[in-house]
Design a protein around this motif. Sequence first.
Motif, PDB file in Angstrom:
ATOM      1  N   VAL A  78       0.851  -1.189   0.000  1.00  0.00           N
ATOM      2  CA  VAL A  78       0.000   0.000   0.000  1.00  0.00           C
ATOM      3  C   VAL A  78       0.886   1.239   0.000  1.00  0.00           C
ATOM      4  CG1 VAL A  78      -1.732   1.291   1.311  1.00  0.00           C
ATOM      5  CG2 VAL A  78      -1.819  -1.203   1.234  1.00  0.00           C
ATOM      6  N   GLU A  79       0.601   2.176  -0.881  1.00  0.00           N
ATOM      7  CA  GLU A  79       1.355   3.425  -0.918  1.00  0.00           C
ATOM      8  C   GLU A  79       0.776   4.405   0.085  1.00  0.00           C
ATOM      9  OE1 GLU A  79       2.046   5.084  -4.768  1.00  0.00           O
ATOM     10  OE2 GLU A  79       2.167   3.087  -5.685  1.00  0.00           O
ATOM     11  N   GLU A  80       1.612   5.329   0.545  1.00  0.00           N
ATOM     12  CA  GLU A  80       1.142   6.362   1.475  1.00  0.00           C
ATOM     13  C   GLU A  80       0.018   7.155   0.817  1.00  0.00           C
ATOM     14  OE1 GLU A  80       1.765   7.347   4.654  1.00  0.00           O
ATOM     15  OE2 GLU A  80       3.031   5.592   4.914  1.00  0.00           O
ATOM     16  N   GLY A  81      -1.010   7.425   1.573  1.00  0.00           N
ATOM     17  CA  GLY A  81      -2.132   8.185   1.051  1.00  0.00           C
ATOM     18  C   GLY A  81      -3.273   8.170   2.043  1.00  0.00           C
ATOM     19  N   LEU A  82      -4.424   8.585   1.595  1.00  0.00           N
ATOM     20  CA  LEU A  82      -5.590   8.729   2.450  1.00  0.00           C
ATOM     21  C   LEU A  82      -5.975   7.425   3.143  1.00  0.00           C
ATOM     22  CD1 LEU A  82      -7.818  10.569   3.482  1.00  0.00           C
ATOM     23  CD2 LEU A  82      -9.142  10.004   1.448  1.00  0.00           C
ATOM     24  N   PHE A  83      -5.901   6.289   2.455  1.00  0.00           N
ATOM     25  CA  PHE A  83      -6.338   5.017   3.028  1.00  0.00           C
ATOM     26  C   PHE A  83      -5.172   4.077   3.320  1.00  0.00           C
ATOM     27  CE2 PHE A  83      -9.889   6.629   0.469  1.00  0.00           C
ATOM     28  CZ  PHE A  83     -10.821   6.772   1.485  1.00  0.00           C
ATOM     29  N   SER A  84      -4.011   4.637   3.577  1.00  0.00           N
ATOM     30  CA  SER A  84      -2.830   3.793   3.804  1.00  0.00           C
ATOM     31  C   SER A  84      -2.617   3.446   5.274  1.00  0.00           C
ATOM     32  CB  SER A  84      -1.579   4.481   3.260  1.00  0.00           C
ATOM     33  OG  SER A  84      -1.316   5.670   3.986  1.00  0.00           O
ATOM     34  N   ARG A  85      -3.390   4.030   6.178  1.00  0.00           N
ATOM     35  CA  ARG A  85      -3.214   3.780   7.606  1.00  0.00           C
ATOM     36  C   ARG A  85      -4.548   3.467   8.266  1.00  0.00           C
ATOM     37  NH1 ARG A  85       1.385   4.553   9.825  1.00  0.00           N
ATOM     38  NH2 ARG A  85       0.556   5.084  11.837  1.00  0.00           N
ATOM     39  N   VAL A  86      -4.516   2.471   9.143  1.00  0.00           N
ATOM     40  CA  VAL A  86      -5.696   2.110   9.919  1.00  0.00           C
ATOM     41  C   VAL A  86      -5.737   3.030  11.135  1.00  0.00           C
ATOM     42  CG1 VAL A  86      -6.763   0.289  11.307  1.00  0.00           C
ATOM     43  CG2 VAL A  86      -5.580  -0.289   9.178  1.00  0.00           C
ATOM     44  N   PRO A  87      -6.873   3.673  11.412  1.00  0.00           N
ATOM     45  CA  PRO A  87      -6.940   4.529  12.605  1.00  0.00           C
ATOM     46  C   PRO A  87      -6.850   3.693  13.886  1.00  0.00           C
ATOM     47  CG  PRO A  87      -9.027   4.587  11.372  1.00  0.00           C
ATOM     48  CD  PRO A  87      -8.103   3.680  10.641  1.00  0.00           C
ATOM     49  N   THR A  88      -6.260   4.271  14.905  1.00  0.00           N
ATOM     50  CA  THR A  88      -6.049   3.572  16.173  1.00  0.00           C
ATOM     51  C   THR A  88      -7.343   2.992  16.725  1.00  0.00           C
ATOM     52  OG1 THR A  88      -4.149   4.953  16.683  1.00  0.00           O
ATOM     53  CG2 THR A  88      -5.186   3.843  18.535  1.00  0.00           C
ATOM     54  N   TRP A  89      -8.442   3.686  16.603  1.00  0.00           N
ATOM     55  CA  TRP A  89      -9.702   3.208  17.180  1.00  0.00           C
ATOM     56  C   TRP A  89     -10.186   1.917  16.529  1.00  0.00           C
ATOM     57  CZ3 TRP A  89     -14.006   3.113  14.012  1.00  0.00           C
ATOM     58  CH2 TRP A  89     -13.971   3.907  12.879  1.00  0.00           C
ATOM     59  N   LEU A  90      -9.659   1.564  15.352  1.00  0.00           N
ATOM     60  CA  LEU A  90     -10.028   0.303  14.706  1.00  0.00           C
ATOM     61  C   LEU A  90      -9.114  -0.866  15.094  1.00  0.00           C
ATOM     62  CD1 LEU A  90     -10.961   1.327  11.047  1.00  0.00           C
ATOM     63  CD2 LEU A  90     -12.477   0.451  12.833  1.00  0.00           C
ATOM     64  N   VAL A  91      -8.019  -0.564  15.756  1.00  0.00           N
ATOM     65  CA  VAL A  91      -7.066  -1.612  16.144  1.00  0.00           C
ATOM     66  C   VAL A  91      -7.532  -2.225  17.461  1.00  0.00           C
ATOM     67  CG1 VAL A  91      -4.664  -2.099  16.757  1.00  0.00           C
ATOM     68  CG2 VAL A  91      -5.189  -0.476  14.921  1.00  0.00           C
ATOM     69  N   ARG A  92      -7.774  -3.526  17.455  1.00  0.00           N
ATOM     70  CA  ARG A  92      -8.320  -4.212  18.631  1.00  0.00           C
ATOM     71  C   ARG A  92      -7.298  -4.319  19.758  1.00  0.00           C
ATOM     72  NH1 ARG A  92     -10.040 -10.414  18.507  1.00  0.00           N
ATOM     73  NH2 ARG A  92      -7.836 -10.504  18.204  1.00  0.00           N
ATOM     74  N   ASN A  93      -6.073  -4.722  19.443  1.00  0.00           N
ATOM     75  CA  ASN A  93      -5.030  -4.902  20.455  1.00  0.00           C
ATOM     76  C   ASN A  93      -4.053  -3.732  20.351  1.00  0.00           C
ATOM     77  OD1 ASN A  93      -5.944  -7.488  21.483  1.00  0.00           O
ATOM     78  ND2 ASN A  93      -5.378  -8.284  19.478  1.00  0.00           N
ATOM     79  N   LYS A  94      -4.198  -2.778  21.246  1.00  0.00           N
ATOM     80  CA  LYS A  94      -3.462  -1.519  21.165  1.00  0.00           C
ATOM     81  C   LYS A  94      -1.963  -1.658  21.483  1.00  0.00           C
ATOM     82  CE  LYS A  94      -7.252   1.023  20.624  1.00  0.00           C
ATOM     83  NZ  LYS A  94      -8.065   0.351  19.670  1.00  0.00           N
ATOM     84  N   TYR A  95      -1.621  -2.498  22.450  1.00  0.00           N
ATOM     85  CA  TYR A  95      -0.215  -2.651  22.859  1.00  0.00           C
ATOM     86  C   TYR A  95       0.476  -1.288  22.841  1.00  0.00           C
ATOM     87  CZ  TYR A  95      -0.454  -7.755  22.600  1.00  0.00           C
ATOM     88  OH  TYR A  95      -0.761  -9.078  22.803  1.00  0.00           O
ATOM     89  N   GLU A  96       0.179  -0.457  23.781  1.00  0.00           N
ATOM     90  CA  GLU A  96       0.696   0.913  23.826  1.00  0.00           C
ATOM     91  C   GLU A  96       2.129   0.950  24.365  1.00  0.00           C
ATOM     92  OE1 GLU A  96      -2.630   2.478  26.012  1.00  0.00           O
ATOM     93  OE2 GLU A  96      -3.574   3.154  24.150  1.00  0.00           O
ATOM     94  N   ASN A  97       3.025   0.265  23.671  1.00  0.00           N
ATOM     95  CA  ASN A  97       4.417   0.168  24.097  1.00  0.00           C
ATOM     96  C   ASN A  97       5.078   1.531  24.234  1.00  0.00           C
ATOM     97  OD1 ASN A  97       3.978  -2.569  23.898  1.00  0.00           O
ATOM     98  ND2 ASN A  97       5.123  -2.814  21.998  1.00  0.00           N
ATOM     99  N   ASP A  98       4.788   2.427  23.309  1.00  0.00           N
ATOM    100  CA  ASP A  98       5.398   3.751  23.347  1.00  0.00           C
ATOM    101  C   ASP A  98       5.006   4.504  24.613  1.00  0.00           C
ATOM    102  OD1 ASP A  98       2.796   3.660  22.106  1.00  0.00           O
ATOM    103  OD2 ASP A  98       3.086   5.716  21.376  1.00  0.00           O
ATOM    104  N   GLU A  99       3.734   4.452  24.991  1.00  0.00           N
ATOM    105  CA  GLU A  99       3.287   5.133  26.209  1.00  0.00           C
ATOM    106  C   GLU A  99       3.869   4.472  27.456  1.00  0.00           C
ATOM    107  OE1 GLU A  99      -0.922   5.851  26.337  1.00  0.00           O
ATOM    108  OE2 GLU A  99      -0.947   6.462  24.222  1.00  0.00           O
ATOM    109  N   ARG A 100       3.892   3.149  27.477  1.00  0.00           N
ATOM    110  CA  ARG A 100       4.449   2.434  28.638  1.00  0.00           C
ATOM    111  C   ARG A 100       5.947   2.692  28.781  1.00  0.00           C
ATOM    112  NH1 ARG A 100       0.594  -2.383  27.093  1.00  0.00           N
ATOM    113  NH2 ARG A 100      -1.023  -2.026  28.646  1.00  0.00           N
ATOM    114  N   ALA A 101       6.625   2.827  27.664  1.00  0.00           N
ATOM    115  CA  ALA A 101       8.068   3.089  27.701  1.00  0.00           C
ATOM    116  C   ALA A 101       8.371   4.397  28.421  1.00  0.00           C
ATOM    117  CB  ALA A 101       8.630   3.123  26.281  1.00  0.00           C
ATOM    118  N   ARG A 102       7.530   5.379  28.216  1.00  0.00           N
ATOM    119  CA  ARG A 102       7.754   6.692  28.840  1.00  0.00           C
ATOM    120  C   ARG A 102       7.626   6.640  30.358  1.00  0.00           C
ATOM    121  NH1 ARG A 102       3.825   8.240  24.786  1.00  0.00           N
ATOM    122  NH2 ARG A 102       4.984   8.378  22.853  1.00  0.00           N
ATOM    123  N   GLU A 103       6.949   5.619  30.863  1.00  0.00           N
ATOM    124  CA  GLU A 103       6.745   5.461  32.308  1.00  0.00           C
ATOM    125  C   GLU A 103       7.735   4.477  32.935  1.00  0.00           C
ATOM    126  OE1 GLU A 103       4.544   7.355  33.914  1.00  0.00           O
ATOM    127  OE2 GLU A 103       4.113   8.286  31.965  1.00  0.00           O
TER     128      GLU A 103
END
Length: 171
Positions: A78-103
């Motif tokens: 998939v090329e970068e564009g309007l429909f190239s990324r799934v919004p976070t609210w559609l992702v079932r398993n968030k695994y917020e590693n970036d947020e947890r890393a900050r803590e």
Amino acid sequence: QSQGKPSEDSVMDMARAAYAAAKLRAGDKPLVLAGWSLGTGAATALAEENLAAGLVLMAPFYNGTELVNSYIQNQFDVEEGLFSRVPTWLVRNKYENDERARETTISVLVLGGKQDSLIPVIQAENLSRQYANAQLELLEGGHTAPWSEMQSFQSMAAFLRQVVSAQVLAP
């Protein structure tokens, strides 16, 4: 032979049970948490929730949304564009590693393969920047490089010596 549906919650329940068993067995010896690939999500969460001597992340992903989006882009070209990324609210398993890393304040070793086609190395690089005390090691190979490259073994051995000696010297 497992029953049930795999989810972030069920993976975390299993990881917490494994941590509790390891803690019981280790007594007051220092524990170092480790995870590879999808397991880095559980290891990252455990590091935020528990006191450990250190954390080793092998082929980690930044968060669940970035993992899903890189998979879609790699598998379907998939090329970068309007429909190239799934919004976070559609992702079932968030695994917020970036947020947890900050803590998380413990020492972290992040191992990423430059040729990783499953989890692009940019995710390891970006995640390592979120930790206050992380060391990033870039390996030449792909997704299994942490299990096969001498540089990986040497980095892990040095890291383990560092975090264990820091625990011994701590008051």
